[in-house]
Write a protein that holds these residues in place. Structure first.
Motif, PDB file in Angstrom:
ATOM      1  N   HIS A  19       0.806  -1.224   0.000  1.00 59.28           N
ATOM      2  CA  HIS A  19       0.000   0.000   0.000  1.00 59.28           C
ATOM      3  C   HIS A  19       0.838   1.272   0.000  1.00 59.28           C
ATOM      4  N   PRO A  20       1.884   1.380   0.809  1.00 60.05           N
ATOM      5  CA  PRO A  20       2.702   2.606   0.734  1.00 60.05           C
ATOM      6  C   PRO A  20       3.766   2.566  -0.351  1.00 60.05           C
ATOM      7  N   GLY A  21       3.788   1.506  -1.175  1.00 63.14           N
ATOM      8  CA  GLY A  21       4.794   1.362  -2.211  1.00 63.14           C
ATOM      9  C   GLY A  21       4.601   2.328  -3.364  1.00 63.14           C
ATOM     10  N   ILE A  22       5.593   2.356  -4.241  1.00 61.77           N
ATOM     11  CA  ILE A  22       5.600   3.337  -5.324  1.00 61.77           C
ATOM     12  C   ILE A  22       4.451   3.138  -6.308  1.00 61.77           C
ATOM     13  N   VAL A  23       4.064   1.875  -6.554  1.00 59.33           N
ATOM     14  CA  VAL A  23       3.014   1.613  -7.546  1.00 59.33           C
ATOM     15  C   VAL A  23       1.672   2.153  -7.063  1.00 59.33           C
ATOM     16  N   GLN A  24       1.256   1.768  -5.846  1.00 56.04           N
ATOM     17  CA  GLN A  24      -0.052   2.223  -5.363  1.00 56.04           C
ATOM     18  C   GLN A  24      -0.039   3.711  -5.028  1.00 56.04           C
ATOM     19  N   THR A  25       1.085   4.205  -4.561  1.00 52.94           N
ATOM     20  CA  THR A  25       1.162   5.647  -4.283  1.00 52.94           C
ATOM     21  C   THR A  25       0.992   6.456  -5.562  1.00 52.94           C
ATOM     22  N   THR A  26       1.662   6.031  -6.624  1.00 52.56           N
ATOM     23  CA  THR A  26       1.528   6.711  -7.914  1.00 52.56           C
ATOM     24  C   THR A  26       0.100   6.600  -8.438  1.00 52.56           C
ATOM     25  N   LEU A  27      -0.512   5.430  -8.280  1.00 53.60           N
ATOM     26  CA  LEU A  27      -1.892   5.236  -8.731  1.00 53.60           C
ATOM     27  C   LEU A  27      -2.841   6.191  -8.016  1.00 53.60           C
ATOM     28  N   ARG A  28      -2.683   6.371  -6.727  1.00 52.49           N
ATOM     29  CA  ARG A  28      -3.563   7.282  -5.984  1.00 52.49           C
ATOM     30  C   ARG A  28      -3.309   8.736  -6.362  1.00 52.49           C
ATOM     31  N   GLN A  29      -2.049   9.079  -6.618  1.00 51.38           N
ATOM     32  CA  GLN A  29      -1.744  10.456  -6.998  1.00 51.38           C
ATOM     33  C   GLN A  29      -2.312  10.801  -8.368  1.00 51.38           C
ATOM     34  N   VAL A  30      -2.245   9.847  -9.298  1.00 51.81           N
ATOM     35  CA  VAL A  30      -2.710  10.105 -10.663  1.00 51.81           C
ATOM     36  C   VAL A  30      -4.227  10.160 -10.723  1.00 51.81           C
ATOM     37  N   THR A  31      -4.884   9.256 -10.005  1.00 50.48           N
ATOM     38  CA  THR A  31      -6.347   9.155 -10.102  1.00 50.48           C
ATOM     39  C   THR A  31      -7.089   9.956  -9.047  1.00 50.48           C
ATOM     40  N   GLY A  32      -6.402  10.301  -7.970  1.00 55.73           N
ATOM     41  CA  GLY A  32      -7.083  10.994  -6.884  1.00 55.73           C
ATOM     42  C   GLY A  32      -7.906  10.076  -6.012  1.00 55.73           C
ATOM     43  N   TRP A  33      -7.756   8.766  -6.177  1.00 55.61           N
ATOM     44  CA  TRP A  33      -8.513   7.797  -5.378  1.00 55.61           C
ATOM     45  C   TRP A  33      -8.008   7.750  -3.940  1.00 55.61           C
ATOM     46  N   ARG A  59      -9.720   3.174  -0.232  1.00 58.70           N
ATOM     47  CA  ARG A  59     -10.831   2.241  -0.401  1.00 58.70           C
ATOM     48  C   ARG A  59     -11.566   2.415  -1.732  1.00 58.70           C
ATOM     49  N   ASP A  60     -11.024   3.240  -2.604  1.00 59.36           N
ATOM     50  CA  ASP A  60     -11.706   3.504  -3.876  1.00 59.36           C
ATOM     51  C   ASP A  60     -11.276   2.558  -4.992  1.00 59.36           C
ATOM     52  N   TYR A  61     -10.343   1.680  -4.725  1.00 63.18           N
ATOM     53  CA  TYR A  61      -9.848   0.799  -5.782  1.00 63.18           C
ATOM     54  C   TYR A  61      -9.419  -0.536  -5.178  1.00 63.18           C
ATOM     55  N   TRP A  62      -9.311  -1.517  -6.063  1.00 62.97           N
ATOM     56  CA  TRP A  62      -8.815  -2.835  -5.636  1.00 62.97           C
ATOM     57  C   TRP A  62      -7.454  -3.072  -6.267  1.00 62.97           C
ATOM     58  N   PHE A  63      -6.539  -3.587  -5.471  1.00 63.66           N
ATOM     59  CA  PHE A  63      -5.195  -3.890  -5.965  1.00 63.66           C
ATOM     60  C   PHE A  63      -4.789  -5.259  -5.433  1.00 63.66           C
TER      61      PHE A  63
END
Length: 540
Positions: free
Chosen positions: A109-123, A126-130
């Motif tokens: 969750h705090p990794g670069i992939v999910q962090t980048t995903l939240r920054q790009v989408t604004g999610w 709890r707004d997405y599944w990974f």
């Protein structure tokens, strides 16, 4: 006299390899039915189901990647195939638990992939599944990425050794290349492929670091939890017996299929299988399929670990880390020398006195490789702890002196565990070299007055120096990477690089765990480089 001494040593080594299994069995059956009944009602079904799922996933994954990559680099030609033919071996240098640390740093969750995903989408969280990396499937993926080279190497060697006669006959009878592969080449390579898959499966059930870090409950983690967290030796022994039975079943299955599955060349001359030149999308697809395992199994984790290491506050040259390195090198070097000496005793005695007894000693010496490190640890700790306690009680009663724990928790008992675990690898390397020493050399040496030990020292060992160095290197690296037995049996305040990496990762200090992990990886690259050189020599 020399022969009798050698025979005594060989039988003693075989007995030492058998001791952990006997001790685990006796401790399990004398532990009472209450413990096993409680385990069956609580954790045993979950341990069994998770272990089976993990084994199935790893078997499918290593088979698919290993066989597919081996066929592509052997039977086709595309840009970069010569480099990939060697690079596909590189993930073998990684312990699976080190790969787990790297991918958790990326995908958690705090990794670069999910962090980048939240920054790009604004999610929000709890707004997405990974996909959850800390899962049974995640552990299986880590194991597949580091274990598929076993299947790849054996499958590639089998394909290279096949004659094209049967394959071309199938093509002449109207079979497509894919059909000829499935109906001719793949069945002919089945013994080697099955051996590689079963080897990967045995490594899977022995793994502790990956499943423990991901929180996946298997027999390996159950043994450690029962021994340390719950201080229940009976439960640990009974879980170890279950894991031992599963491991020995895999070993017997591998030996049975290897002994029965044979094939014969269809012609007297060996004709190399024809390699197809791929072009266009086929070439791109083959290149992509071969690059993916190397990228995700070696290149990306190395880059991530190096970045993590730079960001950490761990100083590899500090006094503390120098101590970890010294402990690791001491254990690995001592265990390598002891294990290779044991392999020489067993292997040379079997050559000197061929027969059922020497063959039985060699067979027992090989059993340790099928036994997970946690099982060996329990199997050695139980009898030697009983011995130490009995000796201490007798000394107190007789001389009013406490001897404490003389053997349990010592470096030498840990070295003995390493010898039992890795003797099969050293013995295989030694016997591979010994097969090149013709029996006439022994006869010539004896006719010149040499004793059997003199023949070994003056004839065999000089010839076998490369094989012995290979055996030393293999055992050295395996000990550097070994985790479960080291965690259970290490002396107090005697930590290794593997233990330090595991402790830091367990505390979620992944950047710090990268530093010892990189050292383990660097050492693990040494035998992989030797394998890569051998692969390069065998290129057609």
């Amino acid at each position: 006299m020399g022969t009798r001494v050698l025979g005594t040593l060989a039988y003693t080594i075989a007995a030492a390899c058998l001791l952990p299994m006997v001790a685990v069995f006796l401790a399990a059956v004398t532990g009472g039915t209450d413990t096993i009944s409680h385990l069956m009602d609580t954790v045993l079904p979950r341990y069994t189901a998770t272990t089976v799922i993990l084994v199935v996933l790893v078997a499918i994954g290593t088979f698919s990647i290993g066989v597919g990559a081996a066929w592509l680099v052997t039977m086709t030609r595309f840009p970069g195939v010569r480099i990939l033919e060697i690079a596909l071996v590189l993930p073998l240098a990684f312990p699976a638990y080190v790969l787990a640390y790297a991918y958790t740093f990326i995908l958690d969750h705090p990794g670069i992939v999910q962090t980048t995903l939240r920054q790009v989408t604004g999610w929000g969280p709890r707004d997405y599944w990974f996909p959850e990396i800390r899962s049974t499937e995640g552990a299986a993926l880590m194991l597949v990425l580091v274990l598929y080279p076993y299947v790849y190497l054996l499958a590639r060697a089998a394909f290279l050794q096949q004659s094209a006669t049967a394959f071309l006959a199938a093509r002449a009878l109207g079979s497509s290349p894919w059909s000829a592969f499935l109906r001719v080449s793949l069945p002919m390579a089945r013994p080697a492929i099955a051996g590689g898959v079963l080897l990967a499966v045995m490594e899977t059930i022995a793994d502790f670091g990956t499943v423990a870090y991901f929180g996946v409950q298997t027999f390996a983690t159950g043994i450690y939890t029962s021994w340390f967290s719950m201080a229940d030796r009976a439960a640990a022994a009974q879980l170890a017996l279950c894991l031992l039975g599963f491991a020995l079943l895999m070993a017997v299955t591998e030996r049975a299929q290897r002994g029965k599955a044979k094939y014969y060349q269809a012609g007297k001359r060996h004709t190399a299988l024809p390699a197809a030149q791929l072009k266009g999308w086929q070439s791109a697809a083959a290149l992509t399929l071969c690059v993916i395992p190397v990228l995700f199994g070696f290149l990306l984790p190395v880059i991530v670990l190096v970045q993590m290491g730079f960001e950490s506050e761990q100083n590899l040259l500090s006094r503390r880390y120098v101590g970890f390195i010294q402990n690791s090198l001491t254990l690995a070097g001592t265990a390598a020398v002891v294990t290779v000496c044991a392999a020489i005793c067993v292997g040379f005695f079997q050559r000197l006195k061929p027969g059922r007894q020497s063959a039985a000693a060699a067979y027992l010496a090989r059993l340790g490789y099928a036994v997970p490190g946690g099982v060996i640890a329990v199997g050695l700790m139980v009898p030697f702890a009983s011995f130490d306690n009995a000796l201490d009680a007798w000394m107190r009663e007789t001389f009013d002196i406490s001897t404490g724990l003389l053997v349990t928790g010592s470096i030498w008992l840990l070295v003995a565990a390493y010898m039992v675990r890795f003797l099969a690898a050293a013995l295989s390397a030694y016997e591979g070299g010994q097969s090149t020493v013709h029996a006439n050399m022994d006869a010539a040496a004896r006719s010149l007055g040499q004793t059997p030990l003199g023949t070994l020292r003056r004839v065999h060992l000089p010839i076998l120096t490369p094989s012995l160095l290979t055996a030393l290197l293999i055992v050295f690296v395996d000990v550097m990477k070994e985790l479960p037995a080291t965690l259970i049996m290490r002396p107090f305040n005697f930590d290794t690089l593997a233990v330090q990496a595991y402790r830091l990762a367990s505390d979620e200090r992944l950047e710090g765990a990268a530093v010892p992990s990189l050292v383990i990886l660097a050492v693990g690259l040494l035998p992989v480089i030797l394998i890569c050189r051998q692969v390069g020599r065998n290129q057609r």
